[in-house]
Design a protein around this motif. Structure first.
Motif, short mmCIF file in Angstrom:
data_model
loop_
_atom_site.label_atom_id
_atom_site.label_comp_id
_atom_site.label_asym_id
_atom_site.label_seq_id
_atom_site.Cartn_x
_atom_site.Cartn_y
_atom_site.Cartn_z
N ALA A 96 9.40 69.95 56.29
CA ALA A 96 9.35 71.38 56.58
C ALA A 96 10.48 71.74 57.54
N GLU A 97 11.38 72.61 57.12
CA GLU A 97 12.54 72.98 57.92
C GLU A 97 12.13 73.64 59.22
N GLY A 98 12.76 73.21 60.31
CA GLY A 98 12.53 73.79 61.62
C GLY A 98 11.20 73.41 62.25
N ALA A 99 10.51 72.44 61.67
CA ALA A 99 9.19 72.04 62.17
C ALA A 99 9.29 70.71 62.91
N VAL A 100 8.28 70.46 63.74
CA VAL A 100 8.20 69.26 64.56
C VAL A 100 6.97 68.47 64.12
N THR A 101 7.11 67.15 64.00
CA THR A 101 5.97 66.27 63.72
C THR A 101 5.33 65.90 65.04
#
Length: 134
Positions: A104-109
Motif C-alpha cells: 500500500a503506497e504511503g503506508a507503514v507496516t
C-alpha cells in the motif's frame, strides 16, 4: 581430537555489495537518503563507492550492472532510524515513494513487536527497508 572440539568464533559481516547501473546516481542516493559516510576504497577506478555502516560493516556500490532488474521485496537491505516519521518526511521532500509490506503506497507496516517499517527502491530497483527498530 581436542582441536576439533574447539568452537571457532562466528563469522562477522564485512560488507554488502550492490551492483548498480549509474555509480554517481547510486552514490548520491545512498549518501543523501541514509547520511552514510564515504570511506576510502582501494581501487580508485571510478567504479566503486564504499560507505561505512558502522559496526555492521560496509556497503560497496559497484558500477557495471547492464540494466535495472526486478527484485523481490523479500531480498532487501534494512536500515534502522531513530524516527520513522522524520525519515518519511525526508523521503517525501525527495519525492521518493514508499509503501508498507503488502504494497500500500504511503503506508507503514506495524509489526507485532511494535516496530514500524516502510519499503522503497533505490535507483536500480533494489528494495530497501527502513524501520525504527527499538
Amino acid at each position: 581430537m581436542a582441536q576439533e572440539d574447539k568452537k571457532q568464533p562466528a563469522a562477522v559481516l564485512n560488507h554488502i555489495a550492490v551492483y548498480v547501473t549509474d555509480l554517481k546516481l547510486a552514490t548520491d542516493f545512498y549518501e543523501s537518503v541514509f547520511n552514510l559516510p564515504q570511506i576510502p576504497e582501494p581501487f580508485h577506478d571510478g567504479k566503486h563507492t564504499w560507505f561505512s555502516l558502522g559496526s555492521a560493516g560496509q556497503l560497496h556500490l559497484i558500477q557495471g550492472a547492464k540494466s535495472k532488474e526486478i527484485h523481490d521485496k523479500n531480498e532487501h537491505l534494512c536500515f534502522s532510524v531513530t524516527s520513522i516519521d522524520d525519515f518519511i518526511i525526508k523521503l517525501k521532500t525527495k519525492n521518493i515513494a514508499f509503501e508498507n509490506w503488502p504494497g500500500a503506497e504511503g503506508a507503514v507496516t506495524l509489526r507485532i513487536d511494535g516496530v514500524k517499517q516502510i519499503y522503497f527502491r533505490d535507483p536500480d530497483g533494489h528494495w530497501l527497508e527502513v524501520n525504527n527498530d527499538r
